[in-house]
Scaffold this motif. Sequence first.
Motif, PDB file in Angstrom:
ATOM      1  N   GLN A   1      58.534 -68.764  34.472  1.00  0.00           N
ATOM      2  CA  GLN A   1      57.165 -68.258  34.665  1.00  0.00           C
ATOM      3  C   GLN A   1      56.304 -68.356  33.403  1.00  0.00           C
ATOM      4  OE1 GLN A   1      57.572 -64.248  36.129  1.00  0.00           O
ATOM      5  NE2 GLN A   1      57.984 -64.930  38.214  1.00  0.00           N
TER       6      GLN A   1
ATOM      7  N   THR B   1      54.033 -69.451  30.286  1.00  0.00           N
ATOM      8  CA  THR B   1      53.032 -70.496  30.044  1.00  0.00           C
ATOM      9  C   THR B   1      53.538 -71.410  28.942  1.00  0.00           C
ATOM     10  OG1 THR B   1      51.338 -68.858  30.527  1.00  0.00           O
ATOM     11  CG2 THR B   1      50.606 -70.875  29.441  1.00  0.00           C
TER      12      THR B   1
ATOM     13  N   GLY C   1      55.141 -65.670  26.493  1.00  0.00           N
ATOM     14  CA  GLY C   1      54.564 -67.008  26.281  1.00  0.00           C
ATOM     15  C   GLY C   1      53.114 -66.950  25.803  1.00  0.00           C
ATOM     16  N   ASP C   2      52.287 -66.193  26.488  1.00  0.00           N
ATOM     17  CA  ASP C   2      50.869 -66.122  26.099  1.00  0.00           C
ATOM     18  C   ASP C   2      50.656 -65.257  24.873  1.00  0.00           C
ATOM     19  OD1 ASP C   2      48.976 -67.582  28.035  1.00  0.00           O
ATOM     20  OD2 ASP C   2      50.495 -66.688  29.332  1.00  0.00           O
TER      21      ASP C   2
ATOM     22  N   ASP D   1      54.711 -54.878  30.294  1.00  0.00           N
ATOM     23  CA  ASP D   1      55.340 -55.455  31.474  1.00  0.00           C
ATOM     24  C   ASP D   1      56.113 -54.340  32.162  1.00  0.00           C
ATOM     25  OD1 ASP D   1      55.954 -58.686  32.252  1.00  0.00           O
ATOM     26  OD2 ASP D   1      57.226 -57.161  33.210  1.00  0.00           O
ATOM     27  N   LEU D   2      56.213 -54.461  33.490  1.00  0.00           N
ATOM     28  CA  LEU D   2      56.953 -53.452  34.260  1.00  0.00           C
ATOM     29  C   LEU D   2      58.455 -53.565  34.027  1.00  0.00           C
ATOM     30  CD1 LEU D   2      55.673 -53.396  37.966  1.00  0.00           C
ATOM     31  CD2 LEU D   2      55.670 -51.512  36.317  1.00  0.00           C
TER      32      LEU D   2
ATOM     33  N   ARG E   1      62.316 -57.964  30.401  1.00  0.00           N
ATOM     34  CA  ARG E   1      61.311 -58.898  29.844  1.00  0.00           C
ATOM     35  C   ARG E   1      60.669 -58.313  28.587  1.00  0.00           C
ATOM     36  NH1 ARG E   1      58.924 -62.383  34.711  1.00  0.00           N
ATOM     37  NH2 ARG E   1      60.975 -62.721  35.628  1.00  0.00           N
TER      38      ARG E   1
ATOM     39  N   ASP F   1      53.031 -49.927  33.665  1.00  0.00           N
ATOM     40  CA  ASP F   1      52.410 -50.527  34.846  1.00  0.00           C
ATOM     41  C   ASP F   1      50.970 -50.877  34.479  1.00  0.00           C
ATOM     42  OD1 ASP F   1      51.193 -51.159  37.219  1.00  0.00           O
ATOM     43  OD2 ASP F   1      52.214 -49.587  38.365  1.00  0.00           O
ATOM     44  N   ALA F   2      50.684 -52.159  34.482  1.00  0.00           N
ATOM     45  CA  ALA F   2      49.360 -52.639  34.069  1.00  0.00           C
ATOM     46  C   ALA F   2      48.239 -52.006  34.887  1.00  0.00           C
ATOM     47  CB  ALA F   2      49.305 -54.155  34.220  1.00  0.00           C
TER      48      ALA F   2
ATOM     49  N   ASP G   1      48.587 -62.647  33.893  1.00  0.00           N
ATOM     50  CA  ASP G   1      49.186 -63.834  34.516  1.00  0.00           C
ATOM     51  C   ASP G   1      50.096 -63.295  35.610  1.00  0.00           C
ATOM     52  OD1 ASP G   1      50.698 -66.038  35.187  1.00  0.00           O
ATOM     53  OD2 ASP G   1      51.665 -66.251  33.232  1.00  0.00           O
TER      54      ASP G   1
ATOM     55  N   THR H   1      51.861 -59.845  41.826  1.00  0.00           N
ATOM     56  CA  THR H   1      52.057 -58.610  41.039  1.00  0.00           C
ATOM     57  C   THR H   1      51.705 -58.880  39.591  1.00  0.00           C
ATOM     58  OG1 THR H   1      54.380 -59.174  40.788  1.00  0.00           O
ATOM     59  CG2 THR H   1      53.846 -57.580  42.494  1.00  0.00           C
ATOM     60  N   PRO H   2      50.775 -58.169  38.955  1.00  0.00           N
ATOM     61  CA  PRO H   2      49.875 -57.206  39.581  1.00  0.00           C
ATOM     62  C   PRO H   2      49.059 -57.857  40.709  1.00  0.00           C
ATOM     63  CG  PRO H   2      49.600 -57.245  37.175  1.00  0.00           C
ATOM     64  CD  PRO H   2      50.491 -58.358  37.523  1.00  0.00           C
TER      65      PRO H   2
HETATM   66  C1  LIG Z   1      54.103 -64.804  35.460  1.00  0.00           C
HETATM   67  S1  LIG Z   1      54.810 -63.548  34.490  1.00  0.00           S
HETATM   68  C2  LIG Z   1      53.945 -63.626  32.969  1.00  0.00           C
HETATM   69  C3  LIG Z   1      54.389 -64.735  32.090  1.00  0.00           C
HETATM   70  C4  LIG Z   1      53.713 -64.755  30.721  1.00  0.00           C
HETATM   71  N1  LIG Z   1      52.309 -65.067  30.819  1.00  0.00           N
HETATM   72  C5  LIG Z   1      54.372 -65.760  29.800  1.00  0.00           C
HETATM   73  O1  LIG Z   1      53.747 -66.758  29.423  1.00  0.00           O
HETATM   74  O2  LIG Z   1      55.529 -65.544  29.420  1.00  0.00           O
HETATM   75  C6  LIG Z   1      54.184 -62.085  35.246  1.00  0.00           C
HETATM   76  C7  LIG Z   1      54.748 -60.808  34.701  1.00  0.00           C
HETATM   77  O3  LIG Z   1      54.014 -59.709  35.228  1.00  0.00           O
HETATM   78  C8  LIG Z   1      54.896 -58.617  35.319  1.00  0.00           C
HETATM   79  N2  LIG Z   1      54.276 -57.612  36.210  1.00  0.00           N
HETATM   80  C9  LIG Z   1      54.110 -57.672  37.535  1.00  0.00           C
HETATM   81  N3  LIG Z   1      53.458 -56.582  37.983  1.00  0.00           N
HETATM   82  C10 LIG Z   1      53.183 -55.816  36.901  1.00  0.00           C
HETATM   83  C11 LIG Z   1      52.524 -54.591  36.694  1.00  0.00           C
HETATM   84  N4  LIG Z   1      52.003 -53.914  37.713  1.00  0.00           N
HETATM   85  N5  LIG Z   1      52.444 -54.106  35.453  1.00  0.00           N
HETATM   86  C12 LIG Z   1      52.978 -54.770  34.398  1.00  0.00           C
HETATM   87  N6  LIG Z   1      53.614 -55.950  34.545  1.00  0.00           N
HETATM   88  C13 LIG Z   1      53.719 -56.496  35.762  1.00  0.00           C
HETATM   89  C14 LIG Z   1      56.172 -59.221  35.817  1.00  0.00           C
HETATM   90  O4  LIG Z   1      57.290 -58.391  35.515  1.00  0.00           O
HETATM   91  C15 LIG Z   1      56.188 -60.560  35.075  1.00  0.00           C
HETATM   92  O5  LIG Z   1      56.969 -60.483  33.898  1.00  0.00           O
END
Ligand SMILES: C[S@@+](CC[C@H](N)C(=O)[O-])C[C@H]1O[C@@H](n2cnc3c(N)ncnc32)[C@H](O)[C@@H]1O
Length: 392
Positions: free
Chosen positions: A81, A83, A112-113, A128-129, A133, A154-155, A169, A189-190
Amino acid sequence: MDLDAFAWLLTDAGQEVLARAVTLGGEDPLKAQSALRREFADVPAPYVAVAMSQAGLRRRATAKFGALASSMYFTPDGLEQATRLAVAEHRAARLVAFGAGTAIDLGCGIGGDLIAMARAGITAAGVDLDPERVAVARANLDALGLPVAVSVADATELDHTAFAVAFSDPARRTNNRSRGRLLDTDGWTPPWSFVLTLLARDACVKVAPGIAHEIIPEGVEAEFVSDHGEVKEAALWSGRLATVRRRATVIGEGGLATLTDEDDPGAEVRPIGEYLYEPDGAVIRAGLVTAVAAGVGGGLLDEQIAYVTGDQSFRTPFARGYRVLEELPYRERALRAALRERGIGRLTIKKRGVAIVPEELRRRLALEGPNEATIVLTRVADEGTCLLVQPF
Ligand SMILES: C[S@@+](CC[C@H](N)C(=O)[O-])C[C@H]1O[C@@H](n2cnc3c(N)ncnc32)[C@H](O)[C@@H]1O
């Protein structure tokens, strides 16, 4: 991944086993694992397994993170997942150009970002939830010497107003195509409802490049980004970060180039010229094929199809260029005869707007001969058309 085992991996003892796992990397994984277990007989087997799996993930991650991968940590899904560095660096550079001193990553995954933002000099924080991670993101930022606070939260329940820019993301279901072309944003999610609240402020949200243009709110910029010809993402820029409606950003060997709807005077359909251009996927997704046509002084081959044609040869980062050598018969039998006549044994088949499977067609054509060629199969005014072309 076991969080205790991961915490051990970051200790001196863990690093020693990891370094050895990396050097054994080229070998058969089972053999490498038993060699490692023999060498570190006093280390619990699950710990050795974590070191082995990190070594493998680092190797895989090189494609995304280049040399940084060798000091980073991953989970399989977190890597999937994340970036890729080139794309995250472009995003971070845009944030810097905007003057964003601070940013929060709402769902930072393995970082990543965040890494790119911090390396660009932005004071960044991440949440992050998922505790796993967060642990991995923290380890990555530490390993790279980047001072970024990362925490489990929780974002959707966080007050992010203190940061100049909010970034998210969202994780997306892989099978998220439903109702035809419309993306099912419900599974994010979010969630998409949260994304919409972010898009009411200075924010950037990374979404799938297949996002339906119609669901992008008014005033939000959609930037479609490709890296070495592959479309990687769409980034939605909102508030003062939105500068145009649609943008295609193409990252390649020669650096980065960007094209926007403001560069698009439109273009007409015209007859096939001496040159054919195949626009980059980011240009197509951004709906800017006509901008490429205008840029090469040409037009569209067909109203519905993303090929551009013109009378002049241009090098452009936004499209692959071909010289049109001749038009060949579209019908299979006649095409086979024409290709055999020209001694063409190896054939690259490009197609757009026609229901042809290139591998199957190539097999059926059963070509023989010393020559190599490229053909383009497409529709021009509803007529199947075959062009013999040469890349330039
Ligand atoms: C696609 S990944 C992000 C990848 C990141 N941009 C990178 O480059 O590594 C999405 C992340 O959002 C987290 N997530 C999902 N819902 C969330 C929430 N409500 N609050 C915080 N984190 C959340 C997931 O656990 C996941 O790790």
